[in-house]
Structure formats: C-alpha cells, structure tokens
Design a protein around this motif. Structure first.
Motif, PDB file in Angstrom:
ATOM      1  N   SER A  17      37.717  50.087  83.053  1.00  0.00           N
ATOM      2  CA  SER A  17      37.715  48.991  82.087  1.00  0.00           C
ATOM      3  C   SER A  17      38.633  47.873  82.544  1.00  0.00           C
ATOM      4  O   SER A  17      39.589  48.107  83.293  1.00  0.00           O
ATOM      5  CB  SER A  17      38.180  49.490  80.710  1.00  0.00           C
ATOM      6  OG  SER A  17      37.312  50.470  80.198  1.00  0.00           O
ATOM      7  N   ARG A  19      40.163  43.900  80.812  1.00  0.00           N
ATOM      8  CA  ARG A  19      40.126  42.912  79.743  1.00  0.00           C
ATOM      9  C   ARG A  19      40.464  41.548  80.327  1.00  0.00           C
ATOM     10  O   ARG A  19      41.553  41.348  80.876  1.00  0.00           O
ATOM     11  CB  ARG A  19      41.095  43.237  78.607  1.00  0.00           C
ATOM     12  CG  ARG A  19      40.904  42.296  77.420  1.00  0.00           C
ATOM     13  CD  ARG A  19      41.766  42.642  76.232  1.00  0.00           C
ATOM     14  NE  ARG A  19      43.127  42.127  76.375  1.00  0.00           N
ATOM     15  CZ  ARG A  19      43.937  41.883  75.358  1.00  0.00           C
ATOM     16  NH1 ARG A  19      43.509  42.084  74.116  1.00  0.00           N
ATOM     17  NH2 ARG A  19      45.170  41.454  75.567  1.00  0.00           N
ATOM     18  N   SER A  21      41.128  37.517  79.803  1.00  0.00           N
ATOM     19  CA  SER A  21      41.663  36.589  78.806  1.00  0.00           C
ATOM     20  C   SER A  21      41.370  35.167  79.248  1.00  0.00           C
ATOM     21  O   SER A  21      41.291  34.879  80.444  1.00  0.00           O
ATOM     22  CB  SER A  21      43.175  36.765  78.653  1.00  0.00           C
ATOM     23  OG  SER A  21      43.512  38.071  78.240  1.00  0.00           O
ATOM     24  N   TYR A  80      38.952  36.720  74.485  1.00  0.00           N
ATOM     25  CA  TYR A  80      39.027  37.907  75.324  1.00  0.00           C
ATOM     26  C   TYR A  80      37.632  38.435  75.624  1.00  0.00           C
ATOM     27  O   TYR A  80      36.692  38.246  74.852  1.00  0.00           O
ATOM     28  CB  TYR A  80      39.826  39.009  74.632  1.00  0.00           C
ATOM     29  CG  TYR A  80      41.212  38.599  74.220  1.00  0.00           C
ATOM     30  CD1 TYR A  80      41.479  38.177  72.914  1.00  0.00           C
ATOM     31  CD2 TYR A  80      42.270  38.637  75.120  1.00  0.00           C
ATOM     32  CE1 TYR A  80      42.753  37.805  72.523  1.00  0.00           C
ATOM     33  CE2 TYR A  80      43.545  38.260  74.743  1.00  0.00           C
ATOM     34  CZ  TYR A  80      43.778  37.838  73.449  1.00  0.00           C
ATOM     35  OH  TYR A  80      45.047  37.469  73.073  1.00  0.00           O
ATOM     36  N   GLN A  82      36.562  42.242  76.619  1.00  0.00           N
ATOM     37  CA  GLN A  82      36.840  43.637  76.944  1.00  0.00           C
ATOM     38  C   GLN A  82      35.619  44.207  77.641  1.00  0.00           C
ATOM     39  O   GLN A  82      34.523  44.199  77.074  1.00  0.00           O
ATOM     40  CB  GLN A  82      37.147  44.429  75.673  1.00  0.00           C
ATOM     41  CG  GLN A  82      37.395  45.899  75.909  1.00  0.00           C
ATOM     42  CD  GLN A  82      38.664  46.156  76.689  1.00  0.00           C
ATOM     43  OE1 GLN A  82      39.701  45.555  76.438  1.00  0.00           O
ATOM     44  NE2 GLN A  82      38.594  47.077  77.658  1.00  0.00           N
TER      45      GLN A  82
END
Length: 126
Positions: A17, A19, A21, A80, A82
């Motif tokens: 994973s 994330r 920004s 964001y 994800q």
C-alpha cells in the motif's frame, strides 16, 4: 492561481500500500473538485479518482475501484489517495489536479481541470 504539490510516491512490491498526498496553496481549496490522474510510460494520461468540492461525491476508474480511496481534508488543504493491493500495472507518474467547482458529470474529464501538480512516481514491482 493554485499550486499543487504531490508526495508519497515510491517503489513498492505488488500487494503493498501507499498513500499519496497533494497539498494545495492559493485559492480556497474547498471550492475545488480534486482529481488524481496517472501516466505510465508510453501511455496517455488517465483518470484514477476524483472527489467533489463539497466532498460527498467520489468517483473511481474501474481499474482501481475497491483498491484505491480518495479523500480530502479541507482544513489542511490536502487531498489523499490511499492505494491498496497495488499491482505492477499501477506503475505510473501520479498527478493531482484541481477544477474550480467542478461538476460530477466532468469529474473524470482531464480537460476540465484547471491546475496540475508536477507528479510523483509510483513503481510497483512484481
């Protein structure tokens, strides 16, 4: 004028994973529909995910639906992305973009967006 700066990209393995920004500065962030797009080598830029300026509507490309989630924090002027269960085919430069009071009908339309960030590289190894 709006300045967008992406961060959070990197090299990960399939199944991991990340994330991303995107920090915005300039005009009132809460009045902008925000989108994430990506461009793989030799391919056209494509829509990934979008979130309305009022925050309650999100939309995803079929290729990422169920794996990616877009969100925004208007207090931090940040959107964001994800990304879960990453696949090698997710490898691309990811761009965030802003469309002033963008409508739902055009949330996936690249030309609708007024401002773009410089992009952040995401590489997923198999």
């Amino acid at each position: 004028q709006v300045t967008l700066v992406e961060s959070g990209g990197g090299l990960v393995q399939a199944g991991d994973s990340l994330r991303l920004s995107c920090a915005a500065s300039g005009r009132t962030f809460s009045t902008f529909t925000m989108g994430w797009f990506r461009q793989a080598p030799g391919k056209e830029r494509e829509f990934v995910a979008g979130i309305s300026w009022y925050g309650s509507y999100t939309y995803y490309a079929d290729s990422v639906k169920g794996r990616f989630a877009i969100s925004r924090d208007n207090a931090k002027n940040t959107v964001y992305l994800q990304m879960n269960s990453l696949k090698p085919e997710d490898t691309a430069v990811y761009f965030c973009a802003a469309a002033w009071k963008g409508e739902r009908s055009t949330i996936a339309t690249m030309r609708r967006y007024d401002y773009w960030g410089q992009g952040t590289q995401v590489t997923v190894s198999s």
